[in-house]
Design a protein around this motif. Sequence first.
Motif, PDB file in Angstrom:
ATOM      1  N   GLY A  97      12.241   3.399   4.455  1.00  0.00           N
ATOM      2  CA  GLY A  97      12.669   2.382   3.501  1.00  0.00           C
ATOM      3  C   GLY A  97      12.573   0.983   4.087  1.00  0.00           C
ATOM      4  N   GLN A  98      12.939   0.861   5.364  1.00  0.00           N
ATOM      5  CA  GLN A  98      12.863  -0.465   6.001  1.00  0.00           C
ATOM      6  C   GLN A  98      11.419  -0.928   6.111  1.00  0.00           C
ATOM      7  OE1 GLN A  98      14.931   0.617   9.563  1.00  0.00           O
ATOM      8  NE2 GLN A  98      16.824  -0.376   8.919  1.00  0.00           N
ATOM      9  N   ARG A  99      10.533   0.012   6.466  1.00  0.00           N
ATOM     10  CA  ARG A  99       9.117  -0.351   6.572  1.00  0.00           C
ATOM     11  C   ARG A  99       8.596  -0.824   5.234  1.00  0.00           C
ATOM     12  NH1 ARG A  99       6.503   4.688   9.696  1.00  0.00           N
ATOM     13  NH2 ARG A  99       8.307   4.985  11.022  1.00  0.00           N
ATOM     14  N   GLN A 100       9.019  -0.131   4.180  1.00  0.00           N
ATOM     15  CA  GLN A 100       8.557  -0.508   2.855  1.00  0.00           C
ATOM     16  C   GLN A 100       9.045  -1.913   2.512  1.00  0.00           C
ATOM     17  OE1 GLN A 100       6.212  -0.474   0.807  1.00  0.00           O
ATOM     18  NE2 GLN A 100       6.374   1.715   0.439  1.00  0.00           N
ATOM     19  N   ARG A 101      10.279  -2.240   2.930  1.00  0.00           N
ATOM     20  CA  ARG A 101      10.787  -3.600   2.693  1.00  0.00           C
ATOM     21  C   ARG A 101       9.952  -4.627   3.440  1.00  0.00           C
ATOM     22  NH1 ARG A 101      16.582  -3.169   1.394  1.00  0.00           N
ATOM     23  NH2 ARG A 101      16.939  -0.941   1.387  1.00  0.00           N
ATOM     24  N   VAL A 102       9.566  -4.282   4.679  1.00  0.00           N
ATOM     25  CA  VAL A 102       8.735  -5.218   5.441  1.00  0.00           C
ATOM     26  C   VAL A 102       7.422  -5.443   4.705  1.00  0.00           C
ATOM     27  CG1 VAL A 102       7.560  -5.653   7.616  1.00  0.00           C
ATOM     28  CG2 VAL A 102       9.755  -4.491   7.619  1.00  0.00           C
ATOM     29  N   ALA A 103       6.845  -4.345   4.202  1.00  0.00           N
ATOM     30  CA  ALA A 103       5.571  -4.470   3.490  1.00  0.00           C
ATOM     31  C   ALA A 103       5.736  -5.361   2.259  1.00  0.00           C
ATOM     32  CB  ALA A 103       5.062  -3.090   3.090  1.00  0.00           C
TER      33      ALA A 103
ATOM     34  N   LEU B 149       8.239   7.803   0.037  1.00  0.00           N
ATOM     35  CA  LEU B 149       9.674   7.765   0.338  1.00  0.00           C
ATOM     36  C   LEU B 149      10.349   9.008  -0.235  1.00  0.00           C
ATOM     37  CD1 LEU B 149      10.385   4.034  -0.502  1.00  0.00           C
ATOM     38  CD2 LEU B 149       9.687   5.039   1.663  1.00  0.00           C
ATOM     39  N   ASP B 150      11.535   9.324   0.297  1.00  0.00           N
ATOM     40  CA  ASP B 150      12.206  10.498  -0.249  1.00  0.00           C
ATOM     41  C   ASP B 150      12.848  10.141  -1.595  1.00  0.00           C
ATOM     42  OD1 ASP B 150      15.099   9.811   0.073  1.00  0.00           O
ATOM     43  OD2 ASP B 150      14.484   9.689   2.181  1.00  0.00           O
TER      44      ASP B 150
ATOM     45  N   VAL C  67      14.489   6.166  -5.940  1.00  0.00           N
ATOM     46  CA  VAL C  67      15.254   5.664  -7.085  1.00  0.00           C
ATOM     47  C   VAL C  67      15.891   4.325  -6.734  1.00  0.00           C
ATOM     48  CG1 VAL C  67      17.205   6.134  -8.593  1.00  0.00           C
ATOM     49  CG2 VAL C  67      15.650   7.974  -7.959  1.00  0.00           C
ATOM     50  N   HIS C  68      16.383   4.235  -5.496  1.00  0.00           N
ATOM     51  CA  HIS C  68      17.013   2.994  -5.047  1.00  0.00           C
ATOM     52  C   HIS C  68      16.007   1.847  -5.026  1.00  0.00           C
ATOM     53  CE1 HIS C  68      19.597   0.373  -2.755  1.00  0.00           C
ATOM     54  NE2 HIS C  68      18.650   0.221  -1.871  1.00  0.00           N
TER      55      HIS C  68
ATOM     56  N   PHE D 223       0.819  -1.209   0.000  1.00  0.00           N
ATOM     57  CA  PHE D 223       0.000   0.000   0.000  1.00  0.00           C
ATOM     58  C   PHE D 223       0.852   1.257   0.000  1.00  0.00           C
ATOM     59  CE2 PHE D 223      -2.536  -3.371   1.638  1.00  0.00           C
ATOM     60  CZ  PHE D 223      -3.804  -3.113   1.159  1.00  0.00           C
ATOM     61  N   GLN D 224       0.213   2.350  -0.445  1.00  0.00           N
ATOM     62  CA  GLN D 224       0.920   3.633  -0.486  1.00  0.00           C
ATOM     63  C   GLN D 224       1.369   4.050   0.902  1.00  0.00           C
ATOM     64  OE1 GLN D 224      -1.239   6.855  -2.227  1.00  0.00           O
ATOM     65  NE2 GLN D 224       0.336   8.339  -1.727  1.00  0.00           N
TER      66      GLN D 224
END
Lengths: 337, 375
Positions: free
Chosen positions: B137-143, B164-165, B170-171, B81-82
């Motif tokens: 970024g870590q939270r997004q990886r968990v998701a 994310l910033d 880009v990463h 999710f966003q």
Amino acid sequence: MSTNETDAAENLKQYGDEEEPELDRGPVEQWAANAIKNPDRAYKAMFYTATVFFLVTTLFPFYWLLMVALTSRGNLQNIVFTPGSFDPTLLAEGDVFMGTNPMAFVEVFMTVPFHRYIFNSFAIAAVTTVIVIVVASLAGYVFGRLKFRFKGPLMLLVLIVSFFPPAAFFIPLNQLFNTPVDVMRPILADGTLYNTPYAMLIPFSALFMPLSIFILTTFYAQIPDGLEDAARVEGTTRVGALFRVIAPLSAPGVATAGVLTFIAVYNEYFFSSLMTDGREHNWAPLVEGILRYQGQHEVLFNLMAAASIVGVIPVALLVVVAQEKIVSGLTSGALKE
Amino acid sequence: MADVQLEHITKRYEDVTAVDDMNLEIEDGEFVTFVGPSGCGKSTTMETIAGLTLPTEGTIRIGDREVTNLPPKDRGVSMVFQNIALFPHMDVYDNISFGLRLRKYDQAEIDRRVENAAEVVQLEGMMDRMPDEMSGGQRQRVAIARAIVRNPDVFLMDEPLANLDAKLRVHMRTELQRLHKQLDTTIIYVTHDQAEAMTMSDRIAVINAGQLQQIDPPLVCYNEPDNLFVAGFIGSPSMNFIEGEVTESGFTSDHVDIDFDVGAHEAAVGEEVTLGVRPEDVYIADSDATIEDRSGRFPAYTDVIEPMGNEIFVYLKLDEEGEVRLDEQADDQVLMSVDPDIAIDEEHRIDVVFDRSKLHLFETASGEAISHGFD
């Protein structure tokens, strides 16, 4: 403290020192002068005054109960601020209780099966709380998270139930619960609900439901939709998402609704006394138990006091355990609506 | 792994139509991006695939099953999710294993899968952290780990990088591409950022006002847009549009005339048309740039210059007097992108040429493309 601040403080002190000797003040005047110069002291004094006032007014009845409970039966008129028969000199004679009567707390259970009354109230309160929380959670989910027509009027209708004085429901309910229903005969001795816990569970659940629905609605409405969507995609149903994600995240609200319901039902007397005949095996509540110490010829005031203290303990423990959540729940609920 | 088919999907709310007769076929293992402006219906389309919203009309198939009315949990999809939407009251392990635990997998299998997923997104050793102790970024990886751990047939991502910033975005973009190669799962990705759409997708579905405009590989959308909307939406800065009409000799407008063989391009004489040209296909006439097919020279004045470092954007006014007019018409102004080492000043008279092989012609009224490139 930085140098500047130290300087400033010293200046102030010097300033004060210079001013003081010129006036000849009494101690009260002196304190007032200091309070004007340093209002924090005055606020602190006001805070302690208010705190002590509230503590005394709320705790004094408990103190008095304890004093009455500890006084043996013949000395009740001698209570001043210590139990009637209190005499510290008795300690020297080997009486560790110094003339008081802590045995009242044991007698309580020997005279009347008071533990059974506590159990009755506790069980009815616990079951009612579970019913209320589960049903109010479903209702809170619907009112807080779904959009549908007539939501406002329906919510109002629910709240209107809580506007009625409970006494208004009593006569029809008593009639209903005293009417034998044949199909219930196999489960209930005479086919009526009178003298069964259901006669209390049903009206209590209904009466305390609206407040809980209202509290849970405001909490459940706060949980972001994304979390519910995530739970549903991950594999829960809507109801699963409610109990696995939404309710746990609304823990303060659930605790508040639960504790308010529990305390209200635990302390309830009006309905419970009229729906039972006051005997312990017929699910009579706590207060009925306390009244059993009142006989035809004498009233065991010290045991009534001891029983009252014992009866308060379960609720006190519950509140202490849930305190943190309740406080945040009450205040956040207040801010959110 | 499975393909996804949308047939005549329509979603109507009381007063708006969010999705209007959407037909899509997404192949097994394909990375398709839904792109479009905010409120165009791309997220709603994704929600109908996930099952979070039921379509008013139409059918959805995933693999060989029709899933139109199935609840989300039975569709074999997973979603990022966003707003990331990690469960705040669970640690990383519990978040990732949530779906597996609901499906009553045995503990050893759960541990193995969680470990694998964590390895893929490089989250080893963070299993007992709580979401609020982690960076974005870590939270997004968990998701993402939570989504891949169940081996879904289809992987849905709703603007997962939007919060994310810029650098992290880009990463994560390259990481997602790597992930797609590794998993080889069907991925449907929603974004309004066309850079994400261009770089990651096998095909882009451009959506506007609830309608599918074009679904093609990124470069086809870029080079051969089906209509004015796609032409203007794909590409940054966007394409220049010059309104004019078709004459017997070709295209004519107030400032720009292009000759072409009208008969060969399905254009009728007298038709109102719009000429499209991308900023990088506009050249200074006297530069030594190699141009495939030069058009005639057009006089222009330079207006505002924006040096970007790797290129310079020059706003040109095609008005012959070069006067600044406040009520500027769209076809008075053209954006040109030139090499950064070209010396160019504001308020100067220059001549420009277009690359005729990169010009686009659209019907003004319907927006439909008539032709891409003149020969």
